[in-house]
Design an enzyme around this catalytic site. Structure first.
Site, PDB file in Angstrom:
ATOM      1  N   ASP A  34       0.646  -0.889  -0.160  1.00 14.39           N
ATOM      2  CA  ASP A  34      -0.539  -0.174   0.283  1.00 14.39           C
ATOM      3  C   ASP A  34       1.004   1.148   0.183  1.00 14.39           C
ATOM      4  O   ASP A  34       1.933   1.189   0.633  1.00 14.39           O
ATOM      5  CB  ASP A  34      -0.793  -0.315   1.363  1.00 14.39           C
ATOM      6  CG  ASP A  34      -2.468   0.866   1.309  1.00 14.39           C
ATOM      7  OD1 ASP A  34      -2.619   1.274   0.186  1.00 14.39           O
ATOM      8  OD2 ASP A  34      -2.677   1.427   2.434  1.00 14.39           O
ATOM      9  N   GLY A  35       0.707   2.659  -0.771  1.00 14.32           N
ATOM     10  CA  GLY A  35       0.936   3.735  -0.429  1.00 14.32           C
ATOM     11  C   GLY A  35       1.622   4.690  -2.146  1.00 14.32           C
ATOM     12  O   GLY A  35       2.630   5.490  -2.014  1.00 14.32           O
ATOM     13  N   TRP A  39       3.224   7.997  -2.579  1.00 14.79           N
ATOM     14  CA  TRP A  39       4.436   8.304  -2.453  1.00 14.79           C
ATOM     15  C   TRP A  39       4.517   9.110  -4.045  1.00 14.79           C
ATOM     16  O   TRP A  39       5.205   9.833  -4.129  1.00 14.79           O
ATOM     17  CB  TRP A  39       4.960   6.842  -3.568  1.00 14.79           C
ATOM     18  CG  TRP A  39       6.234   6.834  -3.321  1.00 14.79           C
ATOM     19  CD1 TRP A  39       7.497   6.549  -2.707  1.00 14.79           C
ATOM     20  CD2 TRP A  39       7.266   6.601  -5.040  1.00 14.79           C
ATOM     21  NE1 TRP A  39       8.987   7.033  -3.296  1.00 14.79           N
ATOM     22  CE2 TRP A  39       8.616   7.046  -4.385  1.00 14.79           C
ATOM     23  CE3 TRP A  39       6.840   6.992  -6.121  1.00 14.79           C
ATOM     24  CZ2 TRP A  39       9.562   6.558  -5.407  1.00 14.79           C
ATOM     25  CZ3 TRP A  39       7.824   7.596  -7.125  1.00 14.79           C
ATOM     26  CH2 TRP A  39       8.807   7.505  -6.812  1.00 14.79           C
ATOM     27  N   HIS A  51       3.134   2.969  -8.672  1.00 14.90           N
ATOM     28  CA  HIS A  51       3.211   1.695  -9.280  1.00 14.90           C
ATOM     29  C   HIS A  51       4.339   1.257 -10.166  1.00 14.90           C
ATOM     30  O   HIS A  51       4.681   0.276  -9.370  1.00 14.90           O
ATOM     31  CB  HIS A  51       1.763   1.739  -9.908  1.00 14.90           C
ATOM     32  CG  HIS A  51       0.507   1.506  -9.315  1.00 14.90           C
ATOM     33  ND1 HIS A  51       0.431   1.777  -8.323  1.00 14.90           N
ATOM     34  CD2 HIS A  51      -0.910   2.711 -10.123  1.00 14.90           C
ATOM     35  CE1 HIS A  51      -0.901   1.823  -8.185  1.00 14.90           C
ATOM     36  NE2 HIS A  51      -1.696   2.614  -8.992  1.00 14.90           N
ATOM     37  N   ILE A  80     -10.327  -7.283  -5.523  1.00 12.67           N
ATOM     38  CA  ILE A  80     -11.393  -7.364  -6.441  1.00 12.67           C
ATOM     39  C   ILE A  80     -12.104  -5.531  -6.673  1.00 12.67           C
ATOM     40  O   ILE A  80     -13.130  -5.830  -7.548  1.00 12.67           O
ATOM     41  CB  ILE A  80     -11.794  -8.689  -6.110  1.00 12.67           C
ATOM     42  CG1 ILE A  80     -12.716  -9.313  -7.370  1.00 12.67           C
ATOM     43  CG2 ILE A  80     -13.431  -8.728  -4.678  1.00 12.67           C
ATOM     44  CD1 ILE A  80     -14.083 -10.687  -7.180  1.00 12.67           C
ATOM     45  N   ARG A  85     -11.341   1.001  -9.560  1.00 13.56           N
ATOM     46  CA  ARG A  85     -10.592   2.987  -9.714  1.00 13.56           C
ATOM     47  C   ARG A  85     -10.535   3.230 -11.186  1.00 13.56           C
ATOM     48  O   ARG A  85     -11.007   2.765 -12.196  1.00 13.56           O
ATOM     49  CB  ARG A  85      -9.264   2.255  -9.575  1.00 13.56           C
ATOM     50  CG  ARG A  85      -8.372   1.714  -8.449  1.00 13.56           C
ATOM     51  CD  ARG A  85      -7.241   2.010  -7.983  1.00 13.56           C
ATOM     52  NE  ARG A  85      -7.347   1.840  -6.665  1.00 13.56           N
ATOM     53  CZ  ARG A  85      -5.982   1.797  -5.503  1.00 13.56           C
ATOM     54  NH1 ARG A  85      -4.761   2.529  -6.474  1.00 13.56           N
ATOM     55  NH2 ARG A  85      -5.785   1.695  -4.446  1.00 13.56           N
ATOM     56  N   LEU A 145      11.383 -20.565  -4.090  1.00 13.10           N
ATOM     57  CA  LEU A 145      10.636 -19.640  -3.301  1.00 13.10           C
ATOM     58  C   LEU A 145       9.262 -19.908  -4.166  1.00 13.10           C
ATOM     59  O   LEU A 145       9.340 -19.767  -5.557  1.00 13.10           O
ATOM     60  CB  LEU A 145      10.377 -18.034  -3.870  1.00 13.10           C
ATOM     61  CG  LEU A 145       9.224 -17.146  -3.155  1.00 13.10           C
ATOM     62  CD1 LEU A 145       9.444 -17.657  -1.524  1.00 13.10           C
ATOM     63  CD2 LEU A 145       9.966 -16.040  -3.578  1.00 13.10           C
ATOM     64  N   ARG A 202       2.108  -5.038   6.106  1.00  5.64           N
ATOM     65  CA  ARG A 202       1.046  -3.952   5.299  1.00  5.64           C
ATOM     66  C   ARG A 202       2.234  -2.874   5.146  1.00  5.64           C
ATOM     67  O   ARG A 202       2.311  -1.811   6.764  1.00  5.64           O
ATOM     68  CB  ARG A 202      -0.379  -3.889   5.637  1.00  5.64           C
ATOM     69  CG  ARG A 202      -0.716  -2.832   5.069  1.00  5.64           C
ATOM     70  CD  ARG A 202      -2.221  -2.343   5.482  1.00  5.64           C
ATOM     71  NE  ARG A 202      -2.758  -1.858   4.366  1.00  5.64           N
ATOM     72  CZ  ARG A 202      -4.442  -2.007   3.626  1.00  5.64           C
ATOM     73  NH1 ARG A 202      -4.952  -2.729   4.113  1.00  5.64           N
ATOM     74  NH2 ARG A 202      -4.695  -0.914   2.556  1.00  5.64           N
TER      75      ARG A 202
HETATM   76  C1  FPP Z   1      -1.738   0.282  -3.645  1.00  7.88           C
HETATM   77  O1  FPP Z   1      -1.067   1.359  -3.206  1.00  7.88           O
HETATM   78  C2  FPP Z   1      -1.128  -0.681  -4.625  1.00  7.88           C
HETATM   79  C3  FPP Z   1      -2.189  -1.208  -5.556  1.00  7.88           C
HETATM   80  C4  FPP Z   1      -3.319  -1.381  -5.628  1.00  7.88           C
HETATM   81  C5  FPP Z   1      -1.601  -1.790  -6.627  1.00  7.88           C
HETATM   82  C6  FPP Z   1       0.174  -2.917  -6.264  1.00  7.88           C
HETATM   83  C7  FPP Z   1       0.754  -2.681  -7.979  1.00  7.88           C
HETATM   84  C8  FPP Z   1       1.846  -2.710  -7.827  1.00  7.88           C
HETATM   85  C9  FPP Z   1       3.016  -2.827  -6.672  1.00  7.88           C
HETATM   86  C10 FPP Z   1       2.636  -3.019  -8.912  1.00  7.88           C
HETATM   87  C11 FPP Z   1       2.358  -3.979  -9.954  1.00  7.88           C
HETATM   88  C12 FPP Z   1       2.770  -5.455  -9.218  1.00  7.88           C
HETATM   89  C13 FPP Z   1       2.912  -6.172  -9.999  1.00  7.88           C
HETATM   90  C14 FPP Z   1       2.980  -7.898  -9.150  1.00  7.88           C
HETATM   91  C15 FPP Z   1       4.443  -6.251 -11.222  1.00  7.88           C
HETATM   92  P1  FPP Z   1      -2.677   2.600  -3.809  1.00  7.88           P
HETATM   93  O2  FPP Z   1      -2.334   2.741  -4.498  1.00  7.88           O
HETATM   94  O3  FPP Z   1      -4.352   2.608  -2.857  1.00  7.88           O
HETATM   95  O4  FPP Z   1      -1.886   3.699  -2.840  1.00  7.88           O
HETATM   96  P2  FPP Z   1      -2.183   4.813  -1.842  1.00  7.88           P
HETATM   97  O5  FPP Z   1      -3.646   4.195  -1.155  1.00  7.88           O
HETATM   98  O6  FPP Z   1      -1.282   5.679  -1.505  1.00  7.88           O
HETATM   99  O7  FPP Z   1      -2.887   5.783  -2.565  1.00  7.88           O
END
Ligand code: FPP
Length: 277
Positions: A34-35, A39, A51, A80, A85, A145, A202
């Protein structure tokens, strides 16, 4: 390149050695990444840059788990609920996933990583589904792994799906309601091939499970860090693993029942008593 041939700083190498030799390393680590958005916002960048940077953290954490001998790593990459978004963000995440799998597959395979997925993966774009399938098939014989990507995943969705199959199996006479145990339920979940998570990490300071591994997390240790996912790298993972090795997991028993040998950290009461001596 083989991950064992790399040169790294002595601090990280030291942490790695401690963890490799630990009898208390978690077998299964799961992460709620998360985050990413925050960021990016902190840097006045569009959310997708968060991302993109988060993908580098995925690379770092996968490698770091493999190097210390964690057997299962499960990453919550797309829930899900994330389908709600904005469409451009969803498209970007899907293309990131596709490029991660395409770019990393050779290296993951070379390093004995087995790729699996959980979630409603038939909802993913056809091209992503195909790349995933290829990665799963190519790495299916690996015994290092096990990297599980939770994609279009929701724990309640999986539980509901499992309940439907159980009900059908009862109707077909394959299962009798009297034989339905906790283990039976676990066997019907998509996570049946993995042990329950020992440690759930988390990032970004939020303290909730967000529909991730709800059944499986019954006895998981939770580690919440303020670090945003794109800043979370191997050293942060090792800190979380070291913290885990100090925890006393009682599974409902008392400290005394677990025996002195199993204890590495005094309980709160013991710390209080010691302080008052
Ligand atoms: C949550 O942060 C993150 C996600 C919904 C996507 C996670 C994806 C990645 C880390 C990159 C791709 C992954 C792989 C396996 C290649 P948020 O967008 O909700 O952050 P926020 O809470 O700060 O808005």
């Amino acid at each position: 390149m083989s991950w064992s041939d790399e040169l790294v700083s002595s601090d990280i190498e030291h942490m790695r050695q401690v963890l490799r030799g630990s009898q208390r390393l978690p077998r299964h680590v799961a992460a709620i990444m998360d985050g990413n958005g925050r960021w990016a916002e902190l840097r006045s960048m569009p959310r997708f840059e968060g991302h993109r940077a988060g993908m580098e953290s995925v690379r770092s954490v996968v490698k770091a788990c493999s190097q210390v001998g964690v057997q299962y790593l499960t990453l919550y990459a797309f829930s899900i609920e994330n389908w709600k978004r904005p469409a451009p963000e969803v498209r970007f995440l899907m293309s990131l996933l596709e490029s991660y799998l395409k770019k990393e597959l050779d290296e993951l395979h070379e390093n004995n990583v087995r790729i699996r997925t959980i979630g409603k993966t038939n909802a993913l774009p056809r091209v992503v589904e195909k790349v995933l399938q290829k990665a799963i098939e190519r790495t299916s014989g690996n015994d290092g792994l096990t990297l599980t990507l939770a994609l279009s995943y929701g724990a309640r969705w999986d539980i509901q799906r499992a309940m439907q199959v159980i009900a059908l199996d009862v109707r077909r006479g394959k299962l009798s309601p009297e034989d339905l145990t906790e283990s039976t339920i676990s066997e019907y979940l998509q996570t049946s091939y993995m042990p329950d998570p020992d440690l759930i990490i988390r990032t970004s300071g939020e303290i909730r499970l967000s529909n991730f591994l709800l059944w499986e997390a019954a006895y998981a240790e939770l580690f919440v860090t303020e670090t945003l996912w794109p800043d979370f790298r191997d050293v942060d993972l090792y800190n979380a693993l070291l913290d885990f090795t100090q925890r006393e997991r009682r599974f409902g028993k008392t400290s005394a029942q677990l025996g002195a040998a199993a204890k590495t950290k005094p309980s709160t009461m013991e710390r209080l008593r010691n302080a008052l001596k």
